[in-house]
Design an enzyme around this catalytic site. Structure first.
Site, PDB file in Angstrom:
ATOM      1  N   CYS A  59       0.832  -1.206   0.000  1.00 29.80           N
ATOM      2  CA  CYS A  59       0.000   0.000   0.000  1.00 29.80           C
ATOM      3  C   CYS A  59       0.869   1.258   0.000  1.00 29.80           C
ATOM      4  CB  CYS A  59      -0.920  -0.017   1.212  1.00 29.80           C
ATOM      5  SG  CYS A  59      -2.089   1.334   1.188  1.00 29.80           S
TER       6      CYS A  59
ATOM      7  N   CYS B 243      -4.032   4.916 -37.207  1.00 28.53           N
ATOM      8  CA  CYS B 243      -5.081   4.708 -38.210  1.00 28.53           C
ATOM      9  C   CYS B 243      -6.355   4.170 -37.551  1.00 28.53           C
ATOM     10  CB  CYS B 243      -4.630   3.739 -39.288  1.00 28.53           C
ATOM     11  SG  CYS B 243      -5.924   3.445 -40.514  1.00 28.53           S
TER      12      CYS B 243
HETATM   13  S1  SF4 Z   1      -5.681   8.500 -44.021  1.00 29.96           S
HETATM   14 FE1  SF4 Z   1      -6.329   6.408 -44.389  1.00 29.96          FE
HETATM   15  S2  SF4 Z   1      -4.510   5.174 -43.974  1.00 29.96           S
HETATM   16 FE2  SF4 Z   1      -4.164   7.181 -43.032  1.00 29.96          FE
HETATM   17  S3  SF4 Z   1      -4.837   6.964 -40.932  1.00 29.96           S
HETATM   18 FE3  SF4 Z   1      -6.605   7.772 -42.084  1.00 29.96          FE
HETATM   19  S4  SF4 Z   1      -7.703   5.953 -42.709  1.00 29.96           S
HETATM   20 FE4  SF4 Z   1      -5.700   5.228 -42.049  1.00 29.96          FE
END
Ligand code: SF4
Ligand SMILES: Cc1cc2nc3c(=O)[nH]c(=O)nc-3n(C[C@H](O)[C@H](O)[C@H](O)COP(=O)(O)OP(=O)(O)OC[C@H]3O[C@@H](n4cnc5c(N)ncnc54)[C@H](O)[C@@H]3O)c2cc1C
Ligand SMILES: Cc1cc2nc3c(=O)[nH]c(=O)nc-3n(C[C@H](O)[C@H](O)[C@H](O)COP(=O)(O)O)c2cc1C
Ligand code: SF4
Ligand code: SF4
Lengths: 441, 447
Positions: free
Chosen positions: A134, A387
């Site tokens: 703790c 992405c």
């Molecule tokens: S532009 Fe297309 S490839 Fe790039 S992060 Fe956005 S969705 Fe993904």
């Protein structure tokens, strides 16, 4: 059906999912309800001399719309009299003889340790967990992480406990230390049967900017607390792994920290935990989440052909190496699936501003779909991580797999740079725009 | 101008009947599942007649445990995939989702459900544990959602099940009734094929059970009989001119349209009589098949129509015009439909009464009667000791769905008088357990 029964240093449970010592295990009522819901074991809320807690105890870190990604508390150990807890422990064991009930303990003197160990053993505890973790409130009193940060003290205290222990003893480690293997090894030397980790990480989750006081606020003031919840999983995993791969460390491990789904639990197991413990996720969603964990384990094990938990313990450890043993000849490059891309251009700006200027948006492009500049891509993964579309950016292997050279080999073969302007600098050949190009855009 | 042109190819039909709940891709499923709060004692579950553990299956999608997710769904509802597409989720699970309270879009439960189950069907996920056959045989009459659900549950308990189906294809009204923009025929059949592979019951097609002899035969050869016979033809309006060409019952029209969309006659100006969901469906369907004008005529007020608001909205969105408080007096024409004579109505003490001297004619070249389906009285009268209610619904014990003649159990439309697929699935499952308990009970009595 795969067999989910688990065994930690001789403590058996119908499945590897235990409740960690915390508010969800504050009473026999809660533990019985949890067992009924499917949990395999429970570590009782730490017992000792009962404490008095503050009102207002928890704080949280929310991430966008997700609540409690990180969680922090300034609570101490159990505030209920020991005898109440012992009576309830006995009752729980009567109803659930095959489930694991572990007594978490934290006291000071040798006499106290001996007495409380005997008490919980008489109440039917299947194991004992020593709370050396703790990070607030108790350490100021010379307990908890104050102990857990001193390997010598750990060894002594474990020794005291072992003098009277008839059931397996688990030492719960604090992560508030530079090298987690030291307290782990001290526990082993003291004679413990297993370790569990991590307890909470010293933290401060935020500040009330209107009143200039950190959270959680107790009458206009605050103090540091212990951090846990999904956010701490990576820290926990690394510490579990560090103990598991240490050549001198041989004890079984109970993995704790950031477990909310079957995947989190399985990751702990793959890195060397024999079972897992959960606190924050239960405080967030209740005992019902164990359904998801059990189902996830069963389906995963069926799919991969595992029949027992033991087969999976430490399965990923052989693939954990030191950096200098990784293959420097392995090469990946980002590849964008144009059919999936939605044109957010997050990958572009991430690489452009945050990495290696290896993505371009073609001039006169009408669809905003970016392109990877293969020569510039160092294979860092950043674009594929930002992405938002599943499997849209993949990292494709480009070396032919025939070469294998590690940093160690580099040093032996004199390929490692050792002067400031060394010809062998890894980034020497890489394209970097001129500084003034920045102002042309 | 009509919104849709009359389709001349199956591709055009498909376009006009574009799915309103298209299959999710995995990115969408991931984001949507991540929104679910995993509520305690979740209201969405309570609103599902089959009680699917919705927060669990959604969390399983989110953690990549699609097999577990599909199992959670099928454990509660054998028509999990179909229901995800055809359930009136607005008034069921999604209508109960806590996000509605905040004015936030509820979780897209139906589509998540279809997502997980489609993946399961595509990989032929094994649902049933291998159970030992118990040597007992059960007959099921009707291969609709009720009959098939009952067969699945019984098979999973070790019974041999034979389903007798009058038609040449399974799925009952899912194939022959539910609007094509909710589910395609292929999808309707796919789930039954999957369930049949999983549970191994037999379906005997083109095998209507109609005579007392047939029933006696079944009674002798099977331990129990489940009636999943649904409802009959569209009820008559009992007005002049119903026999004219191009005046057709809604269920008959819809069945024809679903199986042979290109060969189905559609008028230029169609009048649909009725105010229920079937009326809304038929109206939408006529519009999508290229009718220039579609009028919904209902004898009560707009507020009193039985159809769900979203079904009416859907019909309106494809150009259907609603007319309320009018009732047909006669279908006009010599050989073919030429129009409908209506009278205006008012509702007094809950009863519809014509307004005197208010008759008027609307020209039209097609009339669809969506005035409810009749009950299967002819068949039910062949069975000894059956109890029917005033409306011709089979009376059953509410706990076991057992009929007054104890060898018979029933569920679905034939019992509830016409509800949804999900109700049929729920009731039939309870009935299967009722059958099992009854057989065990008989054995212990006998032994
Ligand atoms: S532009 Fe297309 S490839 Fe790039 S992060 Fe956005 S969705 Fe993904
Ligand atoms: C136009 C229309 C649209 C609908 N849209 C929806 C919707 O969008 N969503 C939704 O959830 N529900 C919808 N429903 C309701 C839903 O289709 C029914 O509630 C459901 O199909 C009832 O299932 P069941 O098994 O009880 O009956 P049915 O689906 O009617 O199946 C009965 C089966 O028994 C067979 N059968 C009958 N008598 C005999 C016999 N004597 N011998 C052998 N076989 C026999 C029939 O051929 C049929 O295959 C719709 C209904 C209609 C009419
Ligand atoms: C409110 C709260 C109280 C806790 N109390 C104790 C305790 O009494 N004893 C103990 O060993 N750990 C205690 N912990 C730590 C948890 O058992 C666990 O180690 C930690 O929360 C990490 O797991 P998690 O990420 O699943 O929450 C507590 C944690 C919280 C959030
Ligand atoms: S969670 Fe319960 S105890 Fe805590 S503040 Fe809310 S109501 Fe009070
Ligand atoms: S009510 Fe909505 S948010 Fe809550 S569990 Fe159900 S789907 Fe999820």
């Amino acid at each position: 059906m795969p067999n989910l029964t688990a065994n930690l240093a001789g403590i058996k449970s119908p499945n590897p999912f235990w409740l960690a010592s915390a508010p969800p295990t504050n009473s026999g009522y809660q533990i019985m309800k949890a067992f009924d819901a499917g949990w395999g074991g429970a570590v009782w809320k730490t017992l000792g001399i009962p404490v008095v807690n503050t009102s207002s105890r928890y704080g949280a870190v929310n991430y966008k719309d997700k609540r409690m990604m990180g969680f922090n508390n300034i609570e101490l150990i159990s505030d209920r009299p020991l005898s109440d807890n012992l009576r309830e422990m006995e009752e729980v064991k009567k109803y659930f003889p095959d489930h694991a009930v572990i007594a978490s303990l934290m006291v000071q003197s040798k006499k106290e340790w001996h007495q409380i160990v005997n008490d919980v053993q008489n109440a039917g505890a299947d194991g004992i967990e020593l709370n050396f973790g703790c990070p607030h409130g108790m350490c100021e009193r010379g307990m908890g992480s104050a102990v857990g940060q001193e390997p010598e003290v750990i060894k002594t205290l474990v020794g005291w406990v072992m003098e009277v222990a008839k059931v397996p003893v688990i030492v719960k480690l604090t992560p508030n230390i530079t090298d987690i293997t030291q307290p782990a090894l001290a526990s082993q030397m003291g004679g413990a049967d297993a370790i569990s980790l991590i307890n909470t990480i010293q933290s401060l989750v935020g500040v009330d900017l209107d009143n200039f006081v950190p959270y959680p606020v107790v009458d206009g003031k605050s103090t540091n607390g212990g951090y846990c919840g999904p956010a701490v999983k990576p820290i926990a995993l690394n510490m579990v792994k560090n103990c598991a791969i240490h050549p001198e460390f041989k004890l079984p491990i109970s993995g704790i920290g950031g477990i909310e789904t079957w995947r989190d639990a399985m990751e702990h197991i793959m890195l060397g935990a024999s079972n897992v413990q959960v606190c924050t996720a239960v405080m967030h969603y209740g005992f019902g989440i164990v359904r998801e964990m059990i189902s996830g384990f069963e389906e995963y094990m069926i799919e991969k052909g595992f029949e027992t938990i033991d087969e999976m313990v430490g399965k990923a450890l052989p693939n954990v190496k030191d950096w200098e043993d990784l293959n420097m000849k392995y090469e990946v490059k980002a590849s964008i699936n144009k059919d999936k891309c939605i044109g957010c251009d997050l990958c572009y700006i991430a690489c452009e501003d945050g990495a290696h200027q290896a993505i371009r948006i073609p001039e006169n492009s009408t669809n905003r779909i970016p392109e990877i500049i293969d020569e510039n891509c160092v294979g860092c993964n950043l674009c594929s991580l930002v992405c938002p579309v599943e499997n849209c950016i993949t990292m494709v292997r480009t070396d032919d797999g025939s070469e294998h050279e590690t940093w160690k080999d580099y040093q032996v073969k004199d390929k490692a740079p050792n002067t400031f302007d060394d010809e062998r600098a890894g980034g020497r050949g890489h394209y970097v725009p001129k500084p003034s190009d920045a102002l042309k855009k | 101008m009509a919104e849709y042109n009359q389709p001349s190819t199956l591709e055009e039909v498909e376009k006009n009947f574009e799915q309103i709940k298209p299959l999710m891709n995995s990115t969408e499923a991931y984001y949507e599942s991540g929104r679910c709060l995993f509520c305690y004692d979740a209201p969405c579950v309570k609103a599902c007649p089959t009680g699917i553990d919705i927060p669990l299956f959604i969390k399983q999608i989110n953690t990549g445990n699609l097999n577990g997710s599909a199992k959670t769904i099928y454990k509660a509802n054998y028509f999990g995939n179909t229901c995800g597409k055809v359930c009136p989720t607005e008034v069921l699970c999604e209508g109960a989702c806590v996000f509605n309270e905040q004015g936030v879009k509820p979780i897209d439960i139906g589509r998540l459900q279809s997502f997980a189950t489609t993946k399961a069907m595509d990989k032929d996920l094994s649902l049933s544990k291998a159970v030992e056959k118990n040597g007992k045989k059960i007959a099921v009459i009707g291969a609709g959602p009720a009959g098939i659900s009952c067969a699945c549950e019984l098979s999973s308990m070790g019974y041999d099940v034979d389903i007798y189906e009058a038609k040449s294809a399974p799925s009952g009204l899912v194939l022959h009734g539910v609007a094509p923009y909710k589910i395609t025929n292929e999808e309707a059949l796919k789930e039954v094929e999957y369930l049949q592979r999983q549970f191994g019951f037999a379906i005997k097609y083109n095998s209507p059970v109609t005579t007392h002899e047939q029933l006696t035969d079944l009674e002798e050869n099977y331990s129990a009989i489940f009636l999943g016979i649904g409802l009959g033809k569209t009820a008559s309006l009992l007005i002049e001119g119903e026999g004219l060409t191009n005046c057709i019952g809604a269920t008959e029209f819809i069945e024809q349209m679903k199986l042979n969309p290109l060969q189905t006659f559609i008028g230029k100006k169609v009048i649909i009589i009725g105010g229920g969901n079937t009326a809304m469906d038929a109206a939408s369907e006529c519009a999508r098949l290229g009718a220039d004008e579609v009028i919904l005529a209902y004898r009560r007020s707009k507020a009193e129509k039985r159809a769900y608001e979203f079904e009416y909205d859907l019909a309106k969105s494809v150009g259907v015009k609603g007319m309320f408080n009018i009732s047909p007096v006669a279908i006009l024409g010599t050989e073919k439909v030429e129009g409908v004579r209506f009278t205006k109505t008012e509702v007094i003490d809950g009863r519809v009464v014509p307004v005197e001297n208010s008759e008027f004619d609307i020209s039209s070249d097609m009339v669809i009667r969506a005035t409810g389906q009749s009950k299967m009285i002819e068949l039910l009268e062949q069975i000894d000791g059956m109890d029917l209610d005033r409306k011709g619904r089979i009376l059953v014990d509410p706990e076991s769905f057992q009929c007054k003649n104890p060898k018979y159990f029933a569920g679905g439309d034939a019992v509830n008088g016409g509800a949804e697929v999900v109700n049929a699935a729920a009731e039939a499952k309870i009935a299967a357990i009722g059958i099992h308990n009854w057989i065990i009970g008989e054995e212990t009595l006998g032994g």
